[in-house]
Scaffold this motif. Structure first.
Motif, PDB file in Angstrom:
ATOM      1  N   ASP A  21      -4.907   1.257  -5.169  1.00  0.00           N
ATOM      2  CA  ASP A  21      -6.183   1.717  -4.646  1.00  0.00           C
ATOM      3  C   ASP A  21      -6.031   1.918  -3.145  1.00  0.00           C
ATOM      4  OD1 ASP A  21      -7.876   1.767  -6.964  1.00  0.00           O
ATOM      5  OD2 ASP A  21      -7.876  -0.433  -6.952  1.00  0.00           O
ATOM      6  N   PRO A  22      -6.893   2.749  -2.534  1.00  0.00           N
ATOM      7  CA  PRO A  22      -6.777   2.964  -1.092  1.00  0.00           C
ATOM      8  C   PRO A  22      -6.765   1.641  -0.318  1.00  0.00           C
ATOM      9  CG  PRO A  22      -8.303   4.547  -2.035  1.00  0.00           C
ATOM     10  CD  PRO A  22      -7.938   3.590  -3.135  1.00  0.00           C
ATOM     11  N   GLY A  23      -5.795   1.507   0.568  1.00  0.00           N
ATOM     12  CA  GLY A  23      -5.690   0.307   1.397  1.00  0.00           C
ATOM     13  C   GLY A  23      -4.770  -0.761   0.853  1.00  0.00           C
ATOM     14  N   ASP A  24      -4.357  -0.658  -0.422  1.00  0.00           N
ATOM     15  CA  ASP A  24      -3.412  -1.637  -0.963  1.00  0.00           C
ATOM     16  C   ASP A  24      -2.079  -1.514  -0.223  1.00  0.00           C
ATOM     17  OD1 ASP A  24      -5.156  -2.638  -2.841  1.00  0.00           O
ATOM     18  OD2 ASP A  24      -4.399  -1.400  -4.488  1.00  0.00           O
ATOM     19  N   ARG A  57       0.894   5.676  -8.144  1.00  0.00           N
ATOM     20  CA  ARG A  57      -0.421   6.300  -8.313  1.00  0.00           C
ATOM     21  C   ARG A  57      -1.270   5.551  -9.346  1.00  0.00           C
ATOM     22  NH1 ARG A  57      -0.457  12.507  -9.235  1.00  0.00           N
ATOM     23  NH2 ARG A  57       1.710  12.423  -9.972  1.00  0.00           N
ATOM     24  N   LYS A 116      -3.860  -8.185   1.583  1.00  0.00           N
ATOM     25  CA  LYS A 116      -3.953  -6.831   1.037  1.00  0.00           C
ATOM     26  C   LYS A 116      -2.684  -6.410   0.288  1.00  0.00           C
ATOM     27  CE  LYS A 116      -7.135  -5.128   4.606  1.00  0.00           C
ATOM     28  NZ  LYS A 116      -7.339  -4.114   5.682  1.00  0.00           N
ATOM     29  N   ASP A 118      -2.184   6.832  -1.538  1.00  0.00           N
ATOM     30  CA  ASP A 118      -3.237   6.205  -0.716  1.00  0.00           C
ATOM     31  C   ASP A 118      -2.988   4.723  -0.463  1.00  0.00           C
ATOM     32  OD1 ASP A 118      -4.798   8.493  -0.227  1.00  0.00           O
ATOM     33  OD2 ASP A 118      -5.735   8.320  -2.203  1.00  0.00           O
ATOM     34  N   GLY A 119      -1.744   4.289  -0.651  1.00  0.00           N
ATOM     35  CA  GLY A 119      -1.394   2.924  -0.286  1.00  0.00           C
ATOM     36  C   GLY A 119      -0.956   2.853   1.159  1.00  0.00           C
ATOM     37  N   VAL A 120      -0.694   1.626   1.613  1.00  0.00           N
ATOM     38  CA  VAL A 120      -0.242   1.390   2.986  1.00  0.00           C
ATOM     39  C   VAL A 120       1.173   0.824   2.929  1.00  0.00           C
ATOM     40  CG1 VAL A 120      -0.647   0.136   5.135  1.00  0.00           C
ATOM     41  CG2 VAL A 120      -2.595   0.931   3.771  1.00  0.00           C
ATOM     42  N   LYS A 149      -2.753  14.465   5.040  1.00  0.00           N
ATOM     43  CA  LYS A 149      -1.876  13.411   4.522  1.00  0.00           C
ATOM     44  C   LYS A 149      -0.468  13.946   4.278  1.00  0.00           C
ATOM     45  CE  LYS A 149      -2.790  11.953   0.361  1.00  0.00           C
ATOM     46  NZ  LYS A 149      -3.495  11.244  -0.735  1.00  0.00           N
TER      47      LYS A 149
END
Length: 391
Positions: free
Chosen positions: A111-114, A107, A162, A134-136, A8
């Protein structure tokens, strides 16, 4: 051996700003118009308070959230300048610069994918901080014909099921664009309708040159959806003191404080005591610096007109974002040739997102004398380019 590095982190590109300064630092007689740092010294009474705190032995940790006196002054400041009400104890967190506020807000909330909407061109830290959380990141290309303001239509086009957050970076680095009240009201309507949150980076709020700064958190229905980031670097010329703050709903601020507690402990104690003095007695310093920047802004706009360089008029921060599309060079090519041929360092617009292609960021956080020399050299360079085009 096993790869010791995170995939990452390795996927993130270094800041595009540094490339040109690393080259410029190896050259002689370079005039740099690239760094976003005030050329003013921190006001003496603010420095003196920092010195006094050291002399008095105030060198211990503060509360994780920051000195109570400072948080109270921040709360008072936001009330009188932005009509915002924040509890200094539960809704205010002192950070290591505004940059830490950006990092821990993302942070704490993602959440992952947000998905996080990021209007570009913009400050270089937003996108990598979203990735690290871990966001998009989802970019929104701002248009020159809209004076690089975010429109309701541009926002709606990028929202999905999302989408969780919008980063709102105004007054803007690198364009100098500002959002007026009516612009923010249209954005707020969309944010509320789609149940989003806003990270409002207002670090340049004191550097507006037409009307007063408006915070989106002050609009109806937006306080509970907004985290407001600000600091001391730009308005008080305190870049090296590394001090900022973030305010918002207590349930969010409490979680950010948890991250801050484990990663940082507290912001520098000496800087916090100096910042108390800045907030209590620094209004005149801010006014003086703002007037000086505005004089430089007008000087640049006049010089660009004289040399035939297209640039929309910005009313915030201390940057201009002229277009160089007519010369048939990429932003990188233009900036490199200007550096090599005339020893003037500027930042290619692409350092702030792909949609910055065809533009340059030029900072006017420099003296009129430096600006005059740089613009004379830049004028010569543009004159040569135009002559070459006519052949």
């Amino acid at each position: 051996m096993r790869n010791p590095l995170s995939k990452k982190v390795m996927s993130i590109e270094p800041s595009g700003i540094r490339k040109f300064f690393d080259i410029a630092n190896e050259m002689e007689d370079v005039v740099s118009l690239g760094v976003g740092e005030p050329d003013f010294d921190t006001p003496w009474h603010v420095r003196d308070e920092g010195i006094y705190s050291l002399e008095k032995g105030r060198t211990f940790y503060t509360s994780n959230s920051g000195l109570k006196e400072l948080r109270i002054e921040i709360s008072k400041y936001l009330k009188r300048r932005c009509n915002l009400d924040y509890d200094p104890i539960k809704e205010t967190l002192v950070t290591v610069g505004g940059s830490e506020g950006i990092d821990i807000a993302l942070r704490a909330m993602l959440d992952p994918g947000d998905e996080v909407l990021i209007p570009q061109p913009c400050y270089v830290s937003y996108l990598p901080c979203v990735v690290l959380a871990d966001g998009v990141p989802v970019t929104i290309e701002l248009k020159e014909e809209n004076e690089f303001r975010l429109t309701k239509e541009e926002l709606l086009e990028k929202i999905t099921d999302k989408t969780k957050m919008l980063i709102l970076p105004f007054p803007n680095n690198p364009t100098g664009a500002v959002m007026r009240r009516e612009d923010l009201e249209a954005i707020a309507e969309v944010v509320i309708e789609h149940d989003l949150y806003v990270l409002s980076d207002e670090i340049y709020s004191e550097l507006t040159y037409e009307g007063d700064h408006v915070s989106i958190a002050s609009l109806p229905g937006m306080w509970e959806r907004t985290l407001t980031i600000n600091g001391f670097s730009k308005s008080y010329a305190m870049t090296g003191w590394r001090l900022g703050y973030i305010c918002g709903p207590r349930e969010i601020v409490s979680q950010m404080t948890k991250i801050h507690q484990f990663a940082i402990m507290c912001a520098p104690t000496t800087s916090q005591y100096a910042a108390v003095e800045a907030m209590r007695n620094g209004d005149e310093d801010v006014r003086m610096m703002r007037e000086a920047y505005n004089q430089r802004r007008r000087y640049l706009m006049h010089a660009f007109k004289e040399m035939g360089l297209k640039c929309f008029e910005p009313f915030g921060a201390f940057y201009v974002f002229p277009s160089i599309k007519e010369f048939g060079l990429s932003s990188d090519e233009f900036a490199m040739r200007l550096l090599e041929e005339e020893h003037v360092a500027v930042v290619p617009g692409t350092a702030f997102g792909e949609c910055g292609e065809g533009f340059l960021r030029i900072s006017y956080a420099y003296s009129i004398d430096d600006l005059k020399v740089a613009l004379e050299r830049m004028g010569r360079f543009i004159k040569r380019l135009k002559a070459q085009q006519e052949k």
